[in-house]
Design an enzyme around this catalytic site. Structure first.
Site, PDB file in Angstrom:
ATOM      1  N   CYS A   1      -2.758 -22.395   5.633  1.00  0.00           N
ATOM      2  CA  CYS A   1      -3.062 -22.099   7.041  1.00  0.00           C
ATOM      3  C   CYS A   1      -3.074 -20.604   7.322  1.00  0.00           C
ATOM      4  CB  CYS A   1      -2.047 -22.805   7.926  1.00  0.00           C
ATOM      5  SG  CYS A   1      -2.079 -24.558   7.599  1.00  0.00           S
TER       6      CYS A   1
ATOM      7  N   TYR B   1      -5.715  -8.171  -2.674  1.00  0.00           N
ATOM      8  CA  TYR B   1      -6.468  -6.950  -3.028  1.00  0.00           C
ATOM      9  C   TYR B   1      -7.946  -7.064  -2.694  1.00  0.00           C
ATOM     10  CZ  TYR B   1      -2.527  -6.963  -6.358  1.00  0.00           C
ATOM     11  OH  TYR B   1      -1.308  -7.067  -6.954  1.00  0.00           O
TER      12      TYR B   1
ATOM     13  N   ARG C   1      -4.739 -12.825  -5.764  1.00  0.00           N
ATOM     14  CA  ARG C   1      -5.500 -11.577  -5.894  1.00  0.00           C
ATOM     15  C   ARG C   1      -6.590 -11.395  -4.834  1.00  0.00           C
ATOM     16  NH1 ARG C   1      -8.007  -9.699  -9.683  1.00  0.00           N
ATOM     17  NH2 ARG C   1      -6.994  -7.665  -9.707  1.00  0.00           N
TER      18      ARG C   1
ATOM     19  N   ARG D   1      -3.139  -6.957 -18.390  1.00  0.00           N
ATOM     20  CA  ARG D   1      -4.408  -7.595 -18.027  1.00  0.00           C
ATOM     21  C   ARG D   1      -5.374  -7.713 -19.212  1.00  0.00           C
ATOM     22  NH1 ARG D   1      -6.152  -7.060 -12.628  1.00  0.00           N
ATOM     23  NH2 ARG D   1      -4.846  -5.202 -12.559  1.00  0.00           N
TER      24      ARG D   1
HETATM   25  N1  LLP Z   1       3.291  -1.003 -17.531  1.00  0.00           N
HETATM   26  C1  LLP Z   1       3.775  -0.833 -16.300  1.00  0.00           C
HETATM   27  C2  LLP Z   1       4.943   0.044 -16.114  1.00  0.00           C
HETATM   28  C3  LLP Z   1       3.179  -1.477 -15.211  1.00  0.00           C
HETATM   29  O1  LLP Z   1       3.659  -1.292 -13.990  1.00  0.00           O
HETATM   30  C4  LLP Z   1       2.061  -2.321 -15.423  1.00  0.00           C
HETATM   31  C5  LLP Z   1       1.418  -3.017 -14.314  1.00  0.00           C
HETATM   32  C6  LLP Z   1       1.599  -2.499 -16.747  1.00  0.00           C
HETATM   33  C7  LLP Z   1       2.235  -1.809 -17.765  1.00  0.00           C
HETATM   34  C8  LLP Z   1       0.439  -3.388 -17.084  1.00  0.00           C
HETATM   35  O2  LLP Z   1      -0.745  -2.959 -16.513  1.00  0.00           O
HETATM   36  P1  LLP Z   1      -2.113  -3.670 -16.931  1.00  0.00           P
HETATM   37  O3  LLP Z   1      -2.380  -3.354 -18.367  1.00  0.00           O
HETATM   38  O4  LLP Z   1      -1.955  -5.126 -16.715  1.00  0.00           O
HETATM   39  O5  LLP Z   1      -3.102  -3.065 -16.017  1.00  0.00           O
HETATM   40  N2  LLP Z   1      -0.962  -7.525  -9.559  1.00  0.00           N
HETATM   41  C9  LLP Z   1      -1.995  -6.546  -9.797  1.00  0.00           C
HETATM   42  C10 LLP Z   1      -1.683  -5.672 -10.975  1.00  0.00           C
HETATM   43  C11 LLP Z   1      -0.359  -4.986 -10.856  1.00  0.00           C
HETATM   44  C12 LLP Z   1      -0.020  -4.136 -12.046  1.00  0.00           C
HETATM   45  C13 LLP Z   1       1.358  -3.608 -11.950  1.00  0.00           C
HETATM   46  N3  LLP Z   1       1.779  -2.885 -13.104  1.00  0.00           N
HETATM   47  C14 LLP Z   1      -3.328  -7.248  -9.929  1.00  0.00           C
HETATM   48  O6  LLP Z   1      -3.384  -8.469  -9.815  1.00  0.00           O
HETATM   49  O7  LLP Z   1      -4.353  -6.594 -10.102  1.00  0.00           O
END
Ligand code: LLP
Length: 415
Positions: free
Chosen positions: A343, A317, A313, A277
């Site tokens: 829908c 969430y 999202r 992110r």
């Molecule tokens: N490493 C692992 C093992 C992970 O499972 C994840 C994210 C990351 C790194 C990266 O995390 P970040 O830096 O992006 O926070 N769909 C959700 C977020 C799911 C994250 C899953 N794992 C959302 O839209 O907020």
């Protein structure tokens, strides 16, 4: 400065007015800024300059080949969670020797493909997976580089769906079992212990859980050293949050790095990070057009041409994304529910937004470069949006809009 800013009342992506992109490529579309992606990468990289490190971009956040290619050119490695993501990294010119493979359910085929590609490390999430990797590596006459993903049992204080580091979570090896599993791994002929890793969750807005997790991991590293197991790297996962709304205050990259560097002081192992992110969220927006304004008895709805299938999202969430007009308007604002055509009542992009809008206007949903397109679907047989990369005054289509026939091309009528 944001790569998406108003100039003379018109929202731009770098030097390109967004209305020009809509006119040329239609809506909905995701628009990314090359400069914003590059700056985010350099910002993360510079923050850890004093300690040997490797950024392994979490492909799941946004897996478009052009974005992976851009990060590969900047020197990035990749954190993958499927064979599909490995194939994308390779197709985008990523270096397999900088790839870590996370995930609780790696299949035999995925393990085989990753071994053949020569990845940097498997982040092993269970004893059974360790046994499977050893066996497959043996069949291929290879030695698999491994790290154990330990679950530090730290509360990430984020949305429960994206918290991963608690005892109750399906991820990683229980903290108290980790040393015994390392001892077991040491006896296996076809695995080589390279590291340790953890990832406690996503969209963290406080540094304390990161520091707590790092300290728990370092404690294990010390035990391992005493046991004669020397690691090459410590992977601290991803999770650094971004600011979606004013009241959210994620740590700066500097504060995040300072807290982590303090926790790992005295460690000579290379640090790995898996940010997703942080690198892409602010570098992308979703551009959409208002189809209808519908004034209701209790609420006013703006029905736009993007939906929960494009950006999941909010529905999944209850996530909040800023929604702004492409052309700043003078007239007075009203309160609108910004909804899509799907829908389901869960199909909303934002509730209770104060906007001065008309049918046909363009809106932008901000901060959608991460977990936007990568979580999109074809629900309601809606072709997925186009993706455009802006680079100064240039626009590049990095993913064509899907066509309807493509959506059912693999389906077959009964004889
Ligand atoms: N490493 C692992 C093992 C992970 O499972 C994840 C994210 C990351 C790194 C990266 O995390 P970040 O830096 O992006 O926070 N769909 C959700 C977020 C799911 C994250 C899953 N794992 C959302 O839209 O907020």
């Amino acid at each position: 400065m944001s790569a998406f800013a108003y100039r003379n009342g018109a929202l731009h992506a770098e030097d390109v007015p967004l209305r020009e992109i809509a006119a040329k490529y239609g809506t909905p579309c995701y628009i990314y800024s090359r400069a914003a992606l590059t700056d985010a990468y350099h910002g993360f990289d510079a923050a850890f300059a004093e300690h040997a490190h490797l950024i392994c971009y979490a492909v799941k956040a946004n897996s478009n080949l052009a974005i992976l290619n851009l990060f590969a050119r900047l020197g990035s490695g990749f954190d993958i969670v499927s064979g599909g993501e490995l194939a994308r990294v390779l197709a985008a010119g990523g270096d397999p020797r900088k790839v870590v493979f996370s995930g609780v359910g790696k299949t035999a085929t995925e393990i085989r493909d990753a071994l053949n590609a020569g990845i940097l490390c498997f982040n092993v999430e269970s004893a059974s997976e360790l046994v499977r990797i050893n066996q497959i590596a043996g069949e291929l006459n290879k030695v698999a580089p491994i790290s154990l993903r330990v679950n530090p049992d730290v509360d990430a204080k984020t949305h429960p769906y994206i918290a991963t580091g608690l005892k109750e979570s399906k991820f990683g090896v229980a903290y108290d079992d980790a040393l015994a599993l390392y001892r077991r791994a040491r006896e296996l002929k076809h695995v080589k212990i390279e590291g340790i890793d953890c990832h406690i969750g996503s969209q963290l807005t406080d540094v304390a859980p990161f520091a707590a997790a790092a300290e728990r991991v370092i404690e294990l590293v010390r035990h391992l050293r005493a046991d004669g197991v020397l690691l090459s790297h410590i992977d601290l996962g991803g999770g650094l949050g971004v600011q979606y709304q004013a009241e959210e205050n994620p740590p700066s990259i500097g504060a995040y790095a300072a807290a982590i560097l303090k926790s790992v002081a005295g460690c000579s192992e290379k640090l790995l990070f898996e940010p997703g992110r942080f690198l892409t969220a602010n570098a992308g927006v979703l551009l959409t057009r208002i189809e209808y304004l519908k004034r209701g008895e209790a609420r006013n709805f703006a029905v736009v041409d993007s939906a929960m299938n494009d950006l999941m999202r909010p529905a999944l969430y209850d996530a909040w994304h800023d929604i702004v007009p492409v052309l700043q308007a003078e007239n007075h604002a009203e309160t609108w529910e910004i909804v899509g055509p799907v829908c389901e009542s869960g199909d909303f992009l934002g509730y209770q937004r104060r906007l001065a809008i008309h049918e046909g206007d363009l809106l932008v949903i901000r901060c959608t470069g991460a977990y936007g397109m990568s979580m999109s679907s074809n629900y309601n047989t809606r072709p997925r949006a186009a993706e455009i990369m802006v680079d100064g005054t240039a626009m590049h289509v990095i993913r064509k809009r899907e066509t309807v026939p493509e959506l059912f091309a693999n389906e077959v009528l009964l004889p």
